[in-house]
Design a protein around this motif. Structure first.
Motif, short mmCIF file in Angstrom:
data_model
loop_
_atom_site.label_atom_id
_atom_site.label_comp_id
_atom_site.label_asym_id
_atom_site.label_seq_id
_atom_site.Cartn_x
_atom_site.Cartn_y
_atom_site.Cartn_z
N PRO A 63 111.16 -9.80 -34.86
CA PRO A 63 110.88 -9.90 -36.30
C PRO A 63 111.45 -8.73 -37.10
O PRO A 63 111.90 -8.91 -38.24
N SER A 72 107.46 -14.00 -31.53
CA SER A 72 107.81 -14.49 -32.86
C SER A 72 106.96 -15.70 -33.23
O SER A 72 106.58 -15.89 -34.39
N ASN A 101 103.72 -14.54 -34.45
CA ASN A 101 103.91 -13.95 -35.78
C ASN A 101 104.02 -15.03 -36.86
O ASN A 101 103.38 -14.95 -37.91
N ARG A 102 104.80 -16.07 -36.58
CA ARG A 102 105.07 -17.09 -37.61
C ARG A 102 103.98 -18.16 -37.71
O ARG A 102 103.56 -18.53 -38.80
#
Length: 415
Positions: A41, A243, A246-247
């Motif tokens: 990220p 990721s 995170n997303r």
């Protein structure tokens, strides 16, 4: 087969020291490999990269790793293995640190590519080197201990990369984790290379012929294909799950990597040690024991991998990740032990080099970029569903190897 004089029962001080040192180096191997994925990220935001470009950073490393492995394996069968290990540690550690001073995407790409050369130097010879320190009946547990570096080192890579990256920036992550390997290159250079155990000392079969025989070794081929499918799945998940957290679930870089790293440490240690122990126990009853542990581990892990990706809540996602990792890590010691046991000792470094080439060519050299490419079109969550399908393929090849493994192990002992 003659036993290595350096490994009387596998309890000598030299054997224990070798295991400890090689395990420590393998930990750094996976820390330096995985730290990149923890800071995806941060790289994406600072360098304005697409998911395809991010995925290619991992694929470029693996492409170099697999292409250089055959040559390095050939050298490992002819040169002192400890020296080749030392060379590899120094190269990949220096390249990791140099990635920390890269100012552009192309500079970072070049540094990560060189990391592949160093890690291939170590990866092609270290399993066979360690196997020659210990008797055959203990190899499952010993290699399971050695490959504890996969979950523990990977978790530390995520943990250190996430915390250091968020605190001091992604440059610092590479600089800090790359430096220790330069120190460990010295003691492995001084480590004694044990005699290689060869079954028929008077055999007239040339090493070239033995290399060619690998292509007809069905257990070696099917075991390698099982590992390739596993590597496709796990390589893609390892690079993209931070990721994903995170997303999809809104976790910060540091928190997502800390949680994922903690789960990987706990389940990885439990799964890897359990797999080594179960494999050795079942192998005493059947020559197919290692493969049965691997095959059932893959089958049991597949549904949990799918649930982890599709789970609507974070607690369910993390629980499924833990269960999937436990069952998938069961295979680590057993499958690598199968490759050792069905490969003649005189060409074992080359056998691992061929194995490395194909598991990465068909596995994590392509899966990160494929998942990134699919993510740019369908979204990350949908693209990750290719991983459970690959795990099922790994299970099929593990069970297929059961048909030939006893015969091929016996033939390897005679060569």
């Amino acid at each position: 087969m003659t036993s290595s004089p350096s490994a009387p029962g596998g309890n000598s001080a030299a054997s224990t020291a070798a295991l400890t040192l090689l395990l420590a180096i393998n930990l750094l191997n996976y820390i330096d490999r995985q730290v990149l994925y923890a800071i995806f990220p941060l790289l994406k935001a600072e360098l304005h990269l697409s998911d395809t470009a991010l995925g290619f950073l991992g694929s470029a490393f693996m492409l170099c790793y697999m292409v250089s492995a055959p040559l390095l394996g050939w050298i490992g069968d002819r040169w002192q293995r400890t020296r080749l290990c030392s060379f590899g540690v120094a190269v990949w550690s220096a390249a990791t640190a140099l990635a920390g001073i890269a100012g552009t995407y192309h500079g970072l790409l070049a540094a990560r590519t060189v990391v592949g050369i160093g890690e291939a130097s170590f990866g092609t010879v270290s399993p066979g080197l360690l196997a020659d320190y210990f008797p055959k009946e203990r190899r499952g547990r010993i290699l399971a201990l050695f490959f504890l570096a996969i979950p523990v080192g990977s978790a530390l890579g995520y943990l250190l990369g996430g915390i250091i990256g968020q605190t001091w920036g992604w440059h610092a992550s590479f600089l800090i984790v790359g430096t220790p390997g330069l120190l460990l290159a010295i003691p492995v250079w001084l480590l004694r290379d044990p005699p290689r155990t060869i079954g028929d000392q008077n055999s007239a079969v040339s090493p070239t012929r033995r290399y060619a025989d690998l292509l007809g070794n069905r257990s070696f081929i099917n075991g390698t294909l099982a590992m390739a499918a596993m590597t496709f799945a796990l390589g893609g998940l390892a690079q993209w799950l931070p990721s994903f957290l995170n997303r999809i679930h809104g976790l910060s870089v540091a928190k997502g990597n800390t949680l994922f790293g903690a789960i990987t440490v706990i389940t990885g240690i439990a799964g890897t040690l359990s797999g080594g122990w179960l494999g050795d126990r079942l192998q005493q009853r059947s020559g197919k024991g290692y493969l049965l542990v691997s095959g059932w581990g893959f089958l049991l892990g597949t549904p949990f991998a799918a649930i982890a990706i599709l789970a609507p809540s974070l607690p369910l996602c993390l629980t499924a990740i833990a269960l999937a990792e436990f069952f998938l890590f069961l295979n680590t010691g057993p499958l690598n032990t199968v490759i050792v046991n069905v490969s003649p000792s005189a060409i074992r470094s080359m056998a691992f080099a061929v194995n490395i080439f194909f598991i990465h060519a068909l596995g994590d050299a392509i899966s990160p970029t494929i998942i990134g490419w699919l993510s740019d079109r369908w979204g990350l969550q949908n693209s990750l569903m290719v991983a459970p399908l690959a795990i099922l393929v790994a299970a099929a090849f593990s069970f297929l190897s059961c048909r030939t493994v006893e015969r091929d192990s016996a033939l390897a002992e005679q060569q």
